[in-house]
Design a protein around this motif. Structure first.
Motif, short mmCIF file in Angstrom:
data_model
loop_
_atom_site.label_atom_id
_atom_site.label_comp_id
_atom_site.label_asym_id
_atom_site.label_seq_id
_atom_site.Cartn_x
_atom_site.Cartn_y
_atom_site.Cartn_z
N SER A 15 49.47 34.30 33.47
CA SER A 15 50.38 33.08 33.54
C SER A 15 49.90 32.39 34.78
O SER A 15 50.20 31.38 35.29
CB SER A 15 51.64 33.44 33.45
OG SER A 15 52.31 34.26 34.29
N ASN A 16 49.34 33.11 35.86
CA ASN A 16 49.17 32.79 37.14
C ASN A 16 47.53 32.37 37.87
O ASN A 16 47.26 32.27 38.72
CB ASN A 16 49.68 33.69 38.12
CG ASN A 16 51.25 33.59 38.28
OD1 ASN A 16 52.13 32.78 38.58
ND2 ASN A 16 51.82 34.63 37.65
N THR A 17 46.85 32.53 36.60
CA THR A 17 45.30 32.24 36.80
C THR A 17 44.47 31.54 35.65
O THR A 17 45.27 31.77 34.70
CB THR A 17 44.62 33.37 37.20
OG1 THR A 17 43.11 33.34 37.64
CG2 THR A 17 44.70 34.71 36.17
N SER A 18 43.63 30.77 35.83
CA SER A 18 42.87 30.30 34.80
C SER A 18 41.72 31.16 34.43
O SER A 18 40.74 30.63 33.94
CB SER A 18 42.21 28.93 35.18
OG SER A 18 41.31 28.93 36.29
N GLU A 19 41.60 32.52 34.84
CA GLU A 19 40.40 33.21 34.62
C GLU A 19 40.57 34.04 33.58
O GLU A 19 39.78 35.00 33.20
CB GLU A 19 40.23 34.14 35.98
CG GLU A 19 39.85 33.09 37.42
CD GLU A 19 39.49 34.11 38.37
OE1 GLU A 19 39.47 35.15 38.34
OE2 GLU A 19 38.68 33.33 39.24
N PHE A 20 41.75 33.87 32.82
CA PHE A 20 41.79 34.60 31.40
C PHE A 20 41.47 33.58 30.26
O PHE A 20 42.10 32.35 30.41
CB PHE A 20 43.22 35.17 31.40
CG PHE A 20 43.36 36.66 31.84
CD1 PHE A 20 42.90 37.92 31.23
CD2 PHE A 20 43.55 36.83 33.21
CE1 PHE A 20 43.06 38.93 31.89
CE2 PHE A 20 43.74 37.94 33.98
CZ PHE A 20 43.43 39.04 33.12
N GLU A 21 41.07 34.02 29.19
CA GLU A 21 40.91 33.14 28.23
C GLU A 21 41.32 34.24 26.96
O GLU A 21 40.53 35.19 26.75
CB GLU A 21 39.49 32.61 27.75
CG GLU A 21 39.36 31.57 26.54
CD GLU A 21 40.32 30.56 26.47
OE1 GLU A 21 40.83 30.04 25.53
OE2 GLU A 21 40.79 29.80 27.76
N GLY A 22 42.47 33.95 26.25
CA GLY A 22 43.17 35.01 25.47
C GLY A 22 43.21 36.25 26.35
O GLY A 22 43.71 36.51 27.39
N ASP A 23 42.66 37.41 25.82
CA ASP A 23 42.80 38.63 26.51
C ASP A 23 41.61 38.93 27.16
O ASP A 23 41.30 39.96 27.92
CB ASP A 23 42.83 40.00 25.51
CG ASP A 23 44.33 39.87 24.79
OD1 ASP A 23 45.37 39.18 25.76
OD2 ASP A 23 44.42 40.46 23.75
N HIS A 24 40.43 37.96 27.30
CA HIS A 24 39.16 38.24 28.14
C HIS A 24 39.20 37.71 29.57
O HIS A 24 39.70 36.41 29.75
CB HIS A 24 38.19 37.36 27.39
CG HIS A 24 37.76 37.92 25.86
ND1 HIS A 24 37.59 39.17 25.63
CD2 HIS A 24 38.24 37.32 24.79
CE1 HIS A 24 37.72 39.34 24.22
NE2 HIS A 24 38.10 38.11 23.87
N TRP A 25 39.22 38.47 30.30
CA TRP A 25 39.01 37.95 31.87
C TRP A 25 37.54 37.38 32.07
O TRP A 25 36.67 38.08 31.91
CB TRP A 25 39.27 39.31 32.68
CG TRP A 25 39.44 38.88 34.10
CD1 TRP A 25 40.13 37.98 34.70
CD2 TRP A 25 38.57 39.44 35.35
NE1 TRP A 25 39.96 37.91 36.19
CE2 TRP A 25 38.72 38.93 36.50
CE3 TRP A 25 37.78 40.41 35.24
CZ2 TRP A 25 38.33 39.27 37.50
CZ3 TRP A 25 37.05 40.81 36.56
CH2 TRP A 25 37.37 40.14 37.81
N VAL A 26 37.62 36.17 32.51
CA VAL A 26 36.36 35.54 32.61
C VAL A 26 36.16 34.72 33.92
O VAL A 26 36.56 33.57 34.22
CB VAL A 26 35.73 34.62 31.59
CG1 VAL A 26 35.42 35.28 30.49
CG2 VAL A 26 37.14 33.62 31.10
N PRO A 27 36.34 35.67 35.26
CA PRO A 27 36.24 35.03 36.66
C PRO A 27 35.28 33.92 36.64
O PRO A 27 34.00 34.14 36.20
CB PRO A 27 36.47 35.98 37.42
CG PRO A 27 35.71 37.03 36.63
CD PRO A 27 35.88 36.81 35.15
N LEU A 28 35.38 32.97 37.41
CA LEU A 28 34.37 32.07 37.94
C LEU A 28 33.59 32.61 39.21
O LEU A 28 33.99 32.80 40.09
CB LEU A 28 35.14 30.73 38.56
CG LEU A 28 34.24 29.69 38.81
CD1 LEU A 28 33.49 29.03 37.79
CD2 LEU A 28 35.05 28.41 39.26
N LEU A 29 32.32 33.14 38.89
CA LEU A 29 31.67 33.99 39.69
C LEU A 29 30.18 33.32 40.19
O LEU A 29 29.69 33.84 41.12
CB LEU A 29 31.37 35.46 39.17
CG LEU A 29 32.61 36.36 39.09
CD1 LEU A 29 32.33 37.50 38.58
CD2 LEU A 29 33.37 36.60 40.46
N GLY A 30 29.94 32.64 39.30
CA GLY A 30 28.29 31.95 39.44
C GLY A 30 28.18 30.66 39.37
O GLY A 30 27.11 29.99 39.05
#
Length: 159
Positions: A15-30
């Motif tokens: 709820s506090n980040t845009s780095e999740f899509e469903g249950d998948h953690w997809v951080p902005l790294l690249g």
């Protein structure tokens, strides 16, 4: 108790980040890899070499009223970030370029754990090994995965 704490922590993080899509953690790294890809003369040369093949795929897809979506990831970047997506990728998946670029494409994997495991587990293990281990130049991998669009519609993804 530990399970409840983990679920609460996961819910808070989602709820506090845009780095999740469903249950998948997809951080902005690249994101830096995205900019480098856009300026890379080598990639322009590769794309020019495969242009005829890509055109033939597009031409066939047009005749059969289908579309071809395209995405390019950088296996040398941290977490194999996407560095290019086509407009058809955006249409097919429902994810916008601004959110996608610089992230790993695992956000496309089914959010139902059992479905993802049943269809994709072996292929995902092969991809992780490919992205983590140093490979000889010109090494390729081909995978077929069940993916889902943002609204949950399943589709086959040939990588």
């Amino acid at each position: 108790l530990t399970s409840m704490i983990l679920k609460s922590l996961l819910a808070f993080m989602k709820s506090n980040t845009s780095e999740f899509e469903g249950d998948h953690w997809v951080p902005l790294l690249g994101l830096d890899k995205t900019y480098a890809f856009q300026q890379d003369v080598k990639w322009a040369g590769i794309l020019a070499k495969v242009q005829n093949s890509l055109y033939k795929i597009w031409e066939v897809s047009e005749r059969q009223d289908e579309v071809v979506a395209c995405a390019v990831s950088d296996p040398t970047g941290e977490d194999c970030p996407l560095v290019y997506i086509s407009r058809e990728f955006e249409k097919l998946t429902g994810y916008q370029r601004e959110w996608v670029l610089g992230r790993n494409c695992r956000f496309l994997q089914p959010n139902h754990f059992w479905r993802n495991s049943a269809f994709n587990q072996e292929e995902c293990l092969r991809m992780r090994a490919f992205c983590k281990e140093p490979m000889k130049e010109h090494t390729r991998i081909v995978n077929l995965l069940v993916n889902e669009s943002k609204d949950g519609y399943p589709f086959w993804n040939l990588l």
